[in-house]
Design an enzyme around this catalytic site. Structure first.
Site, PDB file in Angstrom:
ATOM      1  CB  SER A 166      23.618  16.702 -18.541  1.00  0.00           C
ATOM      2  OG  SER A 166      24.899  17.255 -18.362  1.00  0.00           O
ATOM      3  CE1 TYR A 179      21.562  21.569 -18.136  1.00  0.00           C
ATOM      4  CE2 TYR A 179      23.774  20.683 -17.876  1.00  0.00           C
ATOM      5  CZ  TYR A 179      22.607  20.793 -18.608  1.00  0.00           C
ATOM      6  OH  TYR A 179      22.471  20.114 -19.798  1.00  0.00           O
TER       7      TYR A 179
HETATM    8  N1  LIG Z   1      24.176  20.960 -25.743  1.00  0.00           N
HETATM    9  C1  LIG Z   1      24.810  20.061 -25.015  1.00  0.00           C
HETATM   10  O1  LIG Z   1      26.016  19.860 -25.133  1.00  0.00           O
HETATM   11  C2  LIG Z   1      24.024  19.245 -24.028  1.00  0.00           C
HETATM   12  C3  LIG Z   1      24.710  18.282 -23.303  1.00  0.00           C
HETATM   13  C4  LIG Z   1      24.005  17.507 -22.394  1.00  0.00           C
HETATM   14  C5  LIG Z   1      22.656  17.692 -22.247  1.00  0.00           C
HETATM   15  N2  LIG Z   1      22.001  18.636 -22.948  1.00  0.00           N
HETATM   16  C6  LIG Z   1      20.549  18.749 -22.739  1.00  0.00           C
HETATM   17  O2  LIG Z   1      19.897  18.477 -23.956  1.00  0.00           O
HETATM   18  C7  LIG Z   1      18.677  19.197 -24.022  1.00  0.00           C
HETATM   19  C8  LIG Z   1      18.645  20.034 -25.289  1.00  0.00           C
HETATM   20  O3  LIG Z   1      19.758  20.908 -25.275  1.00  0.00           O
HETATM   21  P1  LIG Z   1      20.163  21.842 -26.514  1.00  0.00           P
HETATM   22  O4  LIG Z   1      21.629  21.980 -26.494  1.00  0.00           O
HETATM   23  O5  LIG Z   1      19.490  21.368 -27.750  1.00  0.00           O
HETATM   24  O6  LIG Z   1      19.555  23.223 -26.005  1.00  0.00           O
HETATM   25  P2  LIG Z   1      18.758  24.339 -26.799  1.00  0.00           P
HETATM   26  O7  LIG Z   1      18.802  25.556 -25.939  1.00  0.00           O
HETATM   27  O8  LIG Z   1      19.229  24.447 -28.204  1.00  0.00           O
HETATM   28  O9  LIG Z   1      17.281  23.749 -26.815  1.00  0.00           O
HETATM   29  C9  LIG Z   1      16.424  23.813 -25.726  1.00  0.00           C
HETATM   30  C10 LIG Z   1      15.021  24.111 -26.266  1.00  0.00           C
HETATM   31  O10 LIG Z   1      14.132  24.108 -25.158  1.00  0.00           O
HETATM   32  C11 LIG Z   1      13.216  25.165 -25.334  1.00  0.00           C
HETATM   33  N3  LIG Z   1      12.674  25.560 -24.031  1.00  0.00           N
HETATM   34  C12 LIG Z   1      13.299  26.284 -23.057  1.00  0.00           C
HETATM   35  N4  LIG Z   1      12.466  26.467 -22.033  1.00  0.00           N
HETATM   36  C13 LIG Z   1      11.293  25.856 -22.347  1.00  0.00           C
HETATM   37  C14 LIG Z   1      10.048  25.718 -21.701  1.00  0.00           C
HETATM   38  N5  LIG Z   1       9.816  26.248 -20.486  1.00  0.00           N
HETATM   39  N6  LIG Z   1       9.070  25.024 -22.328  1.00  0.00           N
HETATM   40  C15 LIG Z   1       9.277  24.491 -23.549  1.00  0.00           C
HETATM   41  N7  LIG Z   1      10.422  24.603 -24.218  1.00  0.00           N
HETATM   42  C16 LIG Z   1      11.428  25.273 -23.617  1.00  0.00           C
HETATM   43  C17 LIG Z   1      14.008  26.283 -25.984  1.00  0.00           C
HETATM   44  O11 LIG Z   1      13.141  27.191 -26.662  1.00  0.00           O
HETATM   45  C18 LIG Z   1      14.912  25.489 -26.929  1.00  0.00           C
HETATM   46  O12 LIG Z   1      14.334  25.359 -28.213  1.00  0.00           O
HETATM   47  C19 LIG Z   1      18.601  20.010 -22.725  1.00  0.00           C
HETATM   48  O13 LIG Z   1      17.872  19.302 -21.769  1.00  0.00           O
HETATM   49  C20 LIG Z   1      20.042  20.117 -22.320  1.00  0.00           C
HETATM   50  O14 LIG Z   1      20.172  20.331 -20.941  1.00  0.00           O
HETATM   51  C21 LIG Z   1      22.650  19.426 -23.845  1.00  0.00           C
END
Ligand SMILES: NC(=O)c1ccc[n+]([C@@H]2O[C@H](COP(=O)([O-])OP(=O)(O)OC[C@H]3O[C@@H](n4cnc5c(N)ncnc54)[C@H](O)[C@@H]3O)[C@@H](O)[C@H]2O)c1
Length: 283
Positions: A166, A179
């Site tokens: 991130s 985070y």
């Molecule tokens: N959305 C953003 O702007 C953004 C920016 C930078 C980084 N990220 C990172 O990208 C990744 C995906 O983010 P996203 O926005 O798609 O989030 P999201 O919440 O849509 O997806 C996360 C998924 O992880 C699953 N999950 C949660 N805990 C779990 C566990 N213990 N075991 C297995 N699965 C589990 C959830 O069910 C969900 O489907 C994450 O690592 C997040 O930190 C997101």
């Protein structure tokens, strides 16, 4: 001379943790578009199975959706056995499970003279257990799948691991200390492992997404009722040279590049996909 395209990816096998999430879904589509057999593993069983079935229908690529907790070794082991039984091998691991928690988030950006007595709104109001949970999900949730699936790759002498980091890993974002620290540890671990695996044929890189409007942050960045940008949303856009949020599809190209043999000499990098955010000093 090596041909430069994504053809080498066809019929390879990817494991995508958190695959049913917003960014995970887009990455899964990118994998299937490139002919990669994909195991969507996610805590959300129904979402993982539904996505896997849709991908199979739309792209004609073999897929599997499994309920897996990335923090539970036996759950990961079961998944590995099912994936090996179904596909015979694992070429790629994408560690995308991750996220934040409101209880590990401060309401205040800074302690200032006007709010110095709002003890629960800042650092001292954080819940240590929630801090640990966020740390576990993002860091241990990357470490444990890497131990499990990485072992198969090391034994075969080839494989690629891509961790999802991130922007908060480089310089911490205000309000989200757990985070930020957890994602910083993901970067550090990515580099450590890239060196450790340097001669094994297994590469380890990371993608650091910038700001994408997703379920996790939609109402931090936009107002629930009006849809207008919040002050935080405005600040982010002002610091993003592209002047817009990312779309989940924007991650596909970076992911495919890091997985394919096109990047066979790229190891230990954290690739920002951020519209220029990390390059901009704010002036
Ligand atoms: N959305 C953003 O702007 C953004 C920016 C930078 C980084 N990220 C990172 O990208 C990744 C995906 O983010 P996203 O926005 O798609 O989030 P999201 O919440 O849509 O997806 C996360 C998924 O992880 C699953 N999950 C949660 N805990 C779990 C566990 N213990 N075991 C297995 N699965 C589990 C959830 O069910 C969900 O489907 C994450 O690592 C997040 O930190 C997101």
């Amino acid at each position: 001379m090596k041909k430069v395209d994504f053809d080498d990816m066809k019929n390879r096998v990817a494991v995508l943790t958190g695959g049913a999430g917003v960014l995970g879904t887009s990455m899964a589509e990118g994998l299937c578009e490139s002919g990669v057999k994909t195991a969507v593993i996610d805590l959300n069983r129904e979402a993982a199975i539904n996505l896997s079935e849709r991908l199979n229908r739309e792209y004609g690529v073999e897929t599997i959706g499994l309920e897996v907790n990335v923090l539970d070794k036996s759950s990961l082991q079961e998944a590995r056995d099912s994936i090996i039984e179904r596909f015979g091998k694992i070429d790629y691991l994408i560690n995308a499970a991750g996220g934040n928690s409101p209880k590990a988030t401060t309401k205040l950006e800074q302690i200032e003279p006007g709010n110095v007595n709002d003890i629960t709104e800042g650092f001292f109001g954080l819940d240590a257990e929630s801090f640990r949970q966020v740390f576990d999900l993002n860091f241990m949730g990357t470490l444990l799948p890497t131990m499990l699936f990485g072992k198969n790759m090391k034994e075969r002498g080839s494989g690629v691991i891509v961790n999802i980091s991130s922007m908060s890993a480089f310089s911490p974002l205000t309000k989200v200390p757990a985070y930020s620290a957890a994602k910083a540890s993901v970067n550090n671990f990515t580099q450590w492992l890239a060196v450790h695996f340097g001669k094994t044929g297994v590469r380890v890189n990371a993608i650091a997404p910038g700001f994408f409007l997703t379920d996790q942050n939609r109402f931090l960045l936009t107002d629930k009722n009006t849809g207008e940008l919040t002050a935080r949303g405005e600040k982010i856009l002002a610091n993003t040279p592209a002047g817009k949020f990312g779309q989940p599809e924007d991650l596909k190209g970076a992911l495919l590049f890091l997985l394919s043999d096109m990047s066979s000499f790229v190891n230990g990098v954290i690739l920002p996909v951020d519209g220029g955010y990390s390059a901009y000093g704010g002036v």
